[in-house]
Design a protein around this motif. Structure first.
Motif, PDB file in Angstrom:
ATOM      1  N   SER A  20      63.512  24.233  88.811  1.00  0.00           N
ATOM      2  CA  SER A  20      64.121  23.100  89.520  1.00  0.00           C
ATOM      3  C   SER A  20      65.299  23.505  90.408  1.00  0.00           C
ATOM      4  N   SER A  21      65.782  24.741  90.298  1.00  0.00           N
ATOM      5  CA  SER A  21      66.944  25.153  91.092  1.00  0.00           C
ATOM      6  C   SER A  21      66.533  25.460  92.526  1.00  0.00           C
ATOM      7  N   ARG A  22      67.479  25.350  93.442  1.00  0.00           N
ATOM      8  CA  ARG A  22      67.220  25.668  94.840  1.00  0.00           C
ATOM      9  C   ARG A  22      68.420  26.406  95.412  1.00  0.00           C
ATOM     10  N   TRP A  46      70.381  32.968  85.403  1.00  0.00           N
ATOM     11  CA  TRP A  46      69.892  31.769  84.708  1.00  0.00           C
ATOM     12  C   TRP A  46      69.317  30.762  85.708  1.00  0.00           C
ATOM     13  N   LEU A  47      70.099  30.457  86.737  1.00  0.00           N
ATOM     14  CA  LEU A  47      69.655  29.460  87.716  1.00  0.00           C
ATOM     15  C   LEU A  47      68.444  29.948  88.503  1.00  0.00           C
ATOM     16  N   PHE A  64      81.113  30.817  82.560  1.00  0.00           N
ATOM     17  CA  PHE A  64      80.013  31.773  82.662  1.00  0.00           C
ATOM     18  C   PHE A  64      80.433  32.919  83.574  1.00  0.00           C
ATOM     19  N   HIS A  65      79.813  34.073  83.353  1.00  0.00           N
ATOM     20  CA  HIS A  65      79.907  35.139  84.354  1.00  0.00           C
ATOM     21  C   HIS A  65      79.070  34.745  85.564  1.00  0.00           C
ATOM     22  N   GLN A  66      79.526  35.074  86.728  1.00  0.00           N
ATOM     23  CA  GLN A  66      78.764  34.751  87.934  1.00  0.00           C
ATOM     24  C   GLN A  66      77.365  35.366  87.877  1.00  0.00           C
ATOM     25  N   CYS A  82      73.421  22.980  84.388  1.00  0.00           N
ATOM     26  CA  CYS A  82      74.238  23.730  83.445  1.00  0.00           C
ATOM     27  C   CYS A  82      73.404  24.104  82.218  1.00  0.00           C
ATOM     28  N   PRO A  83      73.463  25.329  81.758  1.00  0.00           N
ATOM     29  CA  PRO A  83      72.705  25.732  80.577  1.00  0.00           C
ATOM     30  C   PRO A  83      73.119  24.987  79.310  1.00  0.00           C
ATOM     31  N   TYR A  84      74.333  24.380  79.325  1.00  0.00           N
ATOM     32  CA  TYR A  84      74.825  23.716  78.120  1.00  0.00           C
ATOM     33  C   TYR A  84      74.599  22.206  78.135  1.00  0.00           C
ATOM     34  N   CYS A  85      75.054  21.553  79.217  1.00  0.00           N
ATOM     35  CA  CYS A  85      75.019  20.094  79.233  1.00  0.00           C
ATOM     36  C   CYS A  85      73.944  19.538  80.159  1.00  0.00           C
TER      37      CYS A  85
END
Length: 354
Positions: free
Chosen positions: A326-328, A320-321, A312-314, A338-341
């Motif tokens: 749920s991200s912190r 996305w995150l 991914f690009h940074q 991860c957007p994929y897995c």
């Protein structure tokens, strides 16, 4: 004063009315008619600040042209402030080019204010130097523009010439030969991910090691065979062993060997070769924006799960995150999925150098 001379040449029927020659009175011709005009110049003799006193018929003729008159006077005043060089300036430069050799001249503009010269280094690489001259040349040296990884300054005296500059240019090329030898070997024998088209001044190379794994190195142009700054990019389970090898084998670094050979020995790897591997294998698109390049950046973040490894690009991963409930985030580190897995993924936001 130059302004006074300009006034006398272009308006001979305007005569000075005072000793300081700041007040002029007389006639000018416009549309085949003679008109009375009086000009009051300011103390600094700036034409664009002059006051005009005239009859209403002349005002009618000039109506609608005030902006043009203002521009013309400003241009004339600029020309007076920055007069063209004397004739000997041009003859001197032509003689210097003749002495140096016309075969070394690449470009010269019509005003002889910009000249480009070429030179080959001992390895046959071609280089250009752009010279921007001042009207006081050769009392003042020209500005020199080169594609070098280090600053280039010239030693100059009023007796110096183009040959002096060219000789110092050749000496600088010779001092940088080893640096360019090192960079050329990297460019020829490895897959360079960044920069896509490196210039002679570029000291950074991002080299492909494997799928979604690379190393970014910053080479010291003065000591090109010494240990460079290394920054590994990729999943941690792949990058961490490379970091350990670098730390454990750093004593094996031999400045007598080439930089590429030292990297191979210390990291205990064989870099992918242009002759055996397709570059497309190391240029996977970002899993979020589906592009390889985004604002000149390529994907440099990778999912750490061995079964995924999606790059991914940074900037894309950050956006996305940041949108996940749920991200912190803790300082410059963001924890999410991860957007994929959907496995845990950690993004360490790096601070870009200006």
């Amino acid at each position: 004063m130059a302004v006074r001379g300009c006034m006398a040449r272009q308006c001979p029927l305007l005569l000075p009315q005072d000793r300081e020659k700041r007040v002029y009175d007389g006639f000018i011709t416009a549309q085949d008619q003679d008109f009375r005009l009086r000009i009051l110049l300011p103390s600094d003799f700036q034409l664009q600040n002059a006051q005009l006193q005239c009859s209403w018929p002349l005002k009618k003729v000039l109506h609608g042209y005030h902006q043009i008159v203002k521009q013309e006077t400003a241009l004339k005043n600029t020309h007076e402030l920055h007069p063209p060089p004397p004739p000997q300036y041009y003859s001197s430069l032509v003689n210097e080019i003749e002495s140096l050799g016309w075969d070394k001249l690449v470009y010269v503009d019509t005003e002889f204010s910009t000249i480009k010269l070429k030179a080959d280094d001992t390895a046959g690489r071609k280089h250009l130097i752009t010279l921007k001259f001042k009207t006081k040349y050769p009392v003042e040296p020209p500005d020199c523009i080169v594609d070098f990884p280090v600053p280039f300054t010239i030693s100059w005296t009023p007796q110096s010439s183009l040959a002096t500059i060219h000789a110092q240019f050749l000496a600088a090329l010779d001092s940088l030969k080893m640096f360019w030898d090192v960079m050329d070997e990297l460019d020829e024998k490895t897959w360079i991910l960044e920069p896509e088209k490196p210039t002679r001044s570029a000291t950074l190379r991002r080299i492909a090691i494997g799928n979604n794994v690379s190393v970014s190195i910053e080479v010291d142009p003065r000591h090109p065979t010494m240990i460079p700054e290394c920054y590994f990019l990729g999943a941690e389970h792949v990058v961490n062993p490379l970091k350990m090898k670098l730390n454990n084998n750093i004593h094996m670094w031999d400045p007598e060997n080439t930089l590429l050979q030292n990297l191979k020995d210390v990291l205990e790897i064989i870099f992918p070769s242009r002759s055996t591997i397709e570059k497309a294998d190391y240029t996977m698109d970002c899993g979020i924006c589906y592009a390889y390049r985004l604002d000149n950046a390529i994907p440099d973040q990778v999912c750490d799960d061995p079964r995924c490894g999606q790059p991914f690009h940074q900037a894309c991963l950050y956006e996305w995150l940041r949108g996940l409930p749920s991200s912190r985030q803790s300082f410059n580190v963001i924890f999410g999925e991860c957007p994929y897995c959907s496995k845990p993924i950690v993004l360490k936001m790096s601070i870009k150098k200006p």
